[in-house]
Design a protein around this motif. Sequence first.
Motif, PDB file in Angstrom:
ATOM      1  N   GLU A  64      26.990 -12.745   6.736  1.00 24.92           N
ATOM      2  CA  GLU A  64      26.620 -12.358   8.099  1.00 24.92           C
ATOM      3  C   GLU A  64      27.428 -13.196   9.094  1.00 24.92           C
ATOM      4  N   LEU A  96      24.138  -3.809   1.788  1.00 22.76           N
ATOM      5  CA  LEU A  96      23.876  -3.501   3.184  1.00 22.76           C
ATOM      6  C   LEU A  96      23.027  -2.245   3.256  1.00 22.76           C
ATOM      7  N   LEU A  98      22.002   0.725   5.923  1.00 19.26           N
ATOM      8  CA  LEU A  98      22.324   1.311   7.225  1.00 19.26           C
ATOM      9  C   LEU A  98      21.646   2.667   7.382  1.00 19.26           C
ATOM     10  N   SER A 102      24.954   4.812  12.209  1.00 17.56           N
ATOM     11  CA  SER A 102      25.023   3.406  12.628  1.00 17.56           C
ATOM     12  C   SER A 102      26.241   2.719  12.023  1.00 17.56           C
ATOM     13  N   LYS A 103      26.468   1.464  12.424  1.00 13.50           N
ATOM     14  CA  LYS A 103      27.562   0.671  11.879  1.00 13.50           C
ATOM     15  C   LYS A 103      27.106  -0.768  11.677  1.00 13.50           C
ATOM     16  N   LYS A 104      27.829  -1.480  10.842  1.00 14.43           N
ATOM     17  CA  LYS A 104      27.470  -2.857  10.524  1.00 14.43           C
ATOM     18  C   LYS A 104      28.740  -3.701  10.435  1.00 14.43           C
ATOM     19  N   GLN A 105      28.775  -4.787  11.195  1.00 13.36           N
ATOM     20  CA  GLN A 105      29.895  -5.713  11.142  1.00 13.36           C
ATOM     21  C   GLN A 105      29.485  -6.940  10.336  1.00 13.36           C
ATOM     22  N   GLU A 160      34.020  -3.927   9.043  1.00  9.65           N
ATOM     23  CA  GLU A 160      32.945  -3.077   9.551  1.00  9.65           C
ATOM     24  C   GLU A 160      32.805  -1.815   8.703  1.00  9.65           C
ATOM     25  N   ARG A 162      30.984   2.054   8.919  1.00 12.13           N
ATOM     26  CA  ARG A 162      30.370   3.041   9.800  1.00 12.13           C
ATOM     27  C   ARG A 162      29.910   4.248   8.977  1.00 12.13           C
TER      28      ARG A 162
END
Length: 202
Positions: A64, A96, A98, A102-105, A160, A162
């Motif tokens: 993270e 992860l 999601l 949505s998206k996650k960095q 990232e 998506r």
Amino acid sequence: MFFRLISVIPFFLILVGFSCGGESEKKENFQTQNSVSNPNKANKVSLFIKWETTGLPLEMEIREPSGAQALTLWTTGSVKEGKKTPFGDLIPESKLVLKPGSKKQFLLVMKNPTDSPVYFFAAPHSAIPVEHSFGFKFKCLCVNHAFTVPAGETWFRVVEIRLAPDFLGDHLTLTHNLIGVSRERMLQFEKSAGSSIPSEMD
């Protein structure tokens, strides 16, 4: 002659039956093998990030962000032992979760405890199951670029994932193969690729 013809007819019908049955079975098998796969839409999608290595003595982790500062996608660097890092906690099981749309960095992190720098690149990732691979984008390492992990430092890269709003499926495993290279090969590749292969870092 009439009786001989009557005796031949049943045999002919049997042959036709076998022939039709065979064609029907072939058609059914073809339809089964070429049937359209339609995964169901899920409220949450579990994404598993996996790594395989070839000639690379180091291990990749996903972590993270530390929260101490805003990070720009594709930011790449390294930090010495004891210095402040842009990455925080290890993401358990490299998993992860999601929602579609949505998206996650997060950060890729690789520690080099040796006295020599390590060079590597990543082969394009694979996605399993393939029927769930429509509608996602992983902005990761597959950019025709070699990376350097300095001796005694921890390398990092901001990436990232998506998911499209209409993503179908409830899980997806993304696997990269990381390949160790020599410094000479890295420099030669970057020299030739820089003029012939456009960047995909968009």
